[in-house]
Design an enzyme around this catalytic site. Structure first.
Site, PDB file in Angstrom:
ATOM      1  NE  ARG A 196      -2.704   0.475   3.461  1.00 36.01           N
ATOM      2  CZ  ARG A 196      -2.151   1.078   4.522  1.00 36.01           C
ATOM      3  NH1 ARG A 196      -1.802   2.355   4.453  1.00 36.01           N
ATOM      4  NH2 ARG A 196      -1.935   0.404   5.636  1.00 36.01           N
ATOM      5  CG  ASP A 214      -7.198  15.452 -17.405  1.00 36.71           C
ATOM      6  OD1 ASP A 214      -6.491  14.786 -18.204  1.00 36.71           O
ATOM      7  OD2 ASP A 214      -8.198  14.992 -16.851  1.00 36.71           O
ATOM      8  CE  LYS A 225     -10.437   7.067 -20.592  1.00 29.43           C
ATOM      9  NZ  LYS A 225     -10.434   7.051 -19.131  1.00 29.43           N
TER      10      LYS A 225
END
Length: 388
Positions: free
Chosen positions: A58, A181, A206
């Site tokens: 983690r 972004d 993407k």
């Protein structure tokens, strides 16, 4: 973090790992060319107060760390953070702000981002002002409590182009963060940190991963002062990218350059073809000289990408195209090797209030095309039969 390698080489190699060729470096990971998947949740300690450098996945995992180094190198950042999805990346980023803080955000953003801001961030006391950052007077919207400006360029799906350098200068003059972004362009075509941005966000699902087979998100920073805060947050929220998904994105990035070039070439040809069709009333692509953001894109990017938005002459025609495409898949995503067509009204922007959708130009006749790497003549043939 600038590299002496070309970006094509950076997609495959970390410069820091090519500086020396000795027995120690050759034996690292047994000389594996494909970086190993460290599929482990925890790590044994050599002794009390000692560590291998990894304690619990983690916090960090070797495969994830390698991916973060690669993305950081490509974006010219100081550190990168790999998360479970693009939305997880934006959610984590919002934890930098506190109740009462104000952000100026572009009005034409991915629908999931708008949903997060309106339904989660607002609940947590963060306030937003929407504006067309490519055209409007942003400075007049700045308040004493404003902390950041958040943009996409080009925007999703209307392909508005914002001058990153201009907004960065404005943001820094007012001691604000500029968050960009960069999903649509990827670091292959655009590196916002070089243009003055402070933070870059990606849906790694993407173009970076590029094969429609995994989910991922990234935050890349320029200022090291954010590093400690974000490392604390990623280990606390547990939103880090798992090792196998990290490996899939590492593998995908190896072909980023050739995928982006081929998809862009296909997109340019499809755009010219769409412009000849009578039932197509508008084509939106920054690579067209008539696009209002064309000159800005030429200045700040190394290409125009492979995202195309177009509008048909009726809702019925738009729905008919979605029903009739065969090679092109009617699906909600982008940036993969396969060409996908999306209906923003009911897919990516379904949760955006209708009034805002229409104001941004997302009408029921609007379709978004993510052009892949198939033979372009085959793609045009499929569009031709779908438009008939």
């Amino acid at each position: 973090m600038n590299s002496s390698f070309s970006i094509e080489t950076q997609c495959l190699h970390l410069e820091s790992e090519t500086q020396a060729r000795d027995e120690k470096s050759a034996s690292l990971h047994y000389g594996a060319i494909s970086f190993p998947i460290y599929q482990t949740a925890t790590y044994a300690h050599p002794g009390v107060g000692k560590s291998t450098g990894f304690d619990y996945s983690r916090l960090q995992n070797p495969t994830r760390e390698q991916l973060e180094k690669v993305v950081c190198q490509l974006e010219h950042g100081t550190d990168a953070f790999a998360l479970s999805t693009g939305m997880a990346a934006i959610t984590l980023l919002m934890e930098l702000f506190k109740p009462g803080d104000h952000l100026i955000v572009d009005s034409d953003l991915y629908g999931g981002t708008i949903r997060l801001f309106d339904n989660v961030s607002v609940k947590n006391g963060i306030r937003f002002t929407r504006t067309n950052c490519s055209q409007d007077d942003i400075e007049s919207l700045i308040k004493p409590e404003t902390r950041a400006i958040y943009i996409e360029t080009p925007t999703n799906p209307m392909m508005n182009v914002t001058d990153i350098s201009v907004v960065a200068e404005l943001a820094h003059r007012h001691n604000l963060l500029l968050i960009v972004d960069n999903t649509f362009m990827s670091p292959y075509f655009q590196t916002p940190l070089d243009l003055g941005a402070d933070v870059v966000v990606h849906s790694g699902t993407k173009f970076l991963a590029g094969h429609n087979d995994t989910l991922a998100g990234f935050i890349v920073i320029k200022d090291e002062t954010l590093q400690e805060k974000l490392r604390f947050l990623i280990k606390t929220t547990g939103s880090g990218l798992p090792p196998f998904d990290s490996w899939l994105v590492l593998r995908g990035i190896k072909t980023l350059a050739i995928r982006m070039e081929k998809a862009q070439s296909n997109a340019a040809k499809i755009v010219e073809w769409l412009k000849t069709k009578k039932c197509v009333t508008k084509v939106i692509y920054p690579g067209m000289p008539e696009h209002p953001g064309h000159e800005v894109m030429k200045k700040q990017s190394r290409g125009f990408g492979s995202m195309v938005t177009f509008r048909l002459n009726s809702v019925e025609k738009a729905l008919s195209v979605l029903e009739k495409v065969r090679l092109i898949k009617y699906a909600e995503s982008l940036g993969g090797v396969e060409t996908l067509i999306t209906y923003p009204t009911t897919q990516t922007h379904a949760d955006v209030p209708e009034e805002l959708r229409l104001k941004n130009g997302i009408t029921p006749e609007t379709l978004r095309l993510s052009v892949g790497i198939e033979n372009v003549d085959d793609l045009i043939a499929d569009l031709q039969q779908a438009l008939e």
